[in-house]
Design an enzyme around this catalytic site. Sequence first.
Site, mmCIF file in Angstrom:
data_model
loop_
_atom_site.group_PDB
_atom_site.id
_atom_site.type_symbol
_atom_site.label_atom_id
_atom_site.label_comp_id
_atom_site.label_asym_id
_atom_site.label_seq_id
_atom_site.Cartn_x
_atom_site.Cartn_y
_atom_site.Cartn_z
ATOM 1 C CE1 TYR A 180 2.745 -8.800 2.567
ATOM 2 C CE2 TYR A 180 3.515 -6.364 2.665
ATOM 3 C CZ TYR A 180 2.722 -7.695 2.315
ATOM 4 O OH TYR A 180 1.309 -6.679 1.469
ATOM 5 C CB THR A 184 -1.044 -11.089 1.977
ATOM 6 O OG1 THR A 184 -1.124 -9.868 2.716
ATOM 7 C CG2 THR A 184 -2.049 -9.601 0.962
ATOM 8 C CE LYS A 230 0.419 -6.541 5.510
ATOM 9 N NZ LYS A 230 -0.121 -6.909 4.139
ATOM 10 C CB THR A 238 -0.748 -0.191 1.484
ATOM 11 O OG1 THR A 238 -1.509 -1.213 1.302
ATOM 12 C CG2 THR A 238 -2.048 1.515 1.430
ATOM 13 C CG ASP A 295 -8.143 -4.294 3.424
ATOM 14 O OD1 ASP A 295 -7.578 -5.498 4.115
ATOM 15 O OD2 ASP A 295 -8.202 -3.449 3.024
ATOM 16 C CD GLU A 296 -9.794 -8.856 -1.288
ATOM 17 O OE1 GLU A 296 -9.579 -8.924 -2.531
ATOM 18 O OE2 GLU A 296 -9.821 -7.501 -0.152
ATOM 19 C CB SER A 304 -5.206 -0.761 1.464
ATOM 20 O OG SER A 304 -4.207 -1.009 1.023
ATOM 21 N N GLY A 337 -4.155 -10.793 6.030
ATOM 22 C CA GLY A 337 -4.315 -9.564 4.552
ATOM 23 C C GLY A 337 -5.000 -9.010 4.107
#
Length: 309
Positions: free
Chosen positions: A139, A171, A169, A49, A196-197, A213, A194
């Site tokens: 990450y 994602t 993290k 981000t 969001d949706e 983000s 990681g």
Amino acid sequence: MSTHKLSGLVAATYTPFHADGSLALSQVGPMVEHLIESGNRGLYVCGSTGEGVSLTTDERCEVAQAYVHAADGRVPVFVQVGHNSIAEAKRLAAHAQEIGADAVSATCPSYFKVNDQAALLETIKAIASAAPSLPFYYYHIPVLTGSSIDIVSFMNAAGDAIPNLFGLKYTDTKLHEFQQCLEIGDGRYDVVWGSDEMMLGALATGAKAAIGSTYNVIAPTYLKLIEAFNAHRIEDAQARQREAIELIRVLGQYPFHSAMKELLRLMGHDFGTCRLPQRGLTSQEAQELQQKLQSVECLANLVANVRRD
């Protein structure tokens, strides 16, 4: 070294630029106040981000210092130091420790793809060793790094080799794999979601914290989602997740992070646009986006200060 695991929302912060592309660090302080007031409990700096890979090492140091200074110990600041040059990643990690960041995180190098577990282990060990007094979070974002390493196997192997490896993290979208990571060593690692949706699915799988983000703009929506889930109001939680997805779908019709920066501008935080190779929005796209944002429910309900200009 802190052994406190995260909970709640951690905003993946944006990097502010002037129109000429230089850093606009005067924007950091007001943004941090907004993020804390809206319910974020941490800041993740210079990640995807924050366009960390598009900044020079010196710029990354400046951005990290600005966020650490603005946070002033009120919330933890995580500095992402991943780099294709391990030497530069180590320099960034050492700087993060020097300025008082709370944790260091890093992706693996991405130009030369890391598809050997032993090589990844040595790479991450080298980076983490440059900030030995800080907890280190690997990450994992394979869609950008191209790494095909089995993350569960890696985390199992890395614990004994990297003394300050504290968390991950995560994602990706594999909830079954995320659950396995949570269960390594009876919950040894702080595994942070990681995507969001997919927060609701992650909560059901065991997530306690998330880095993202869109927490920059609709943290209250996610906090209501978490509250509803914890109270077993599943339909309410689903509705809040649906609202977040609606915003993400609108933003996803454009270069995502440039669209997010346009939304931030409408909220009064002028962070400029993204650096190449990410492109900015055209004036027509910006106008279209503003119109579409007016119908996004979570913005109308929870971000009342969005300017309709």
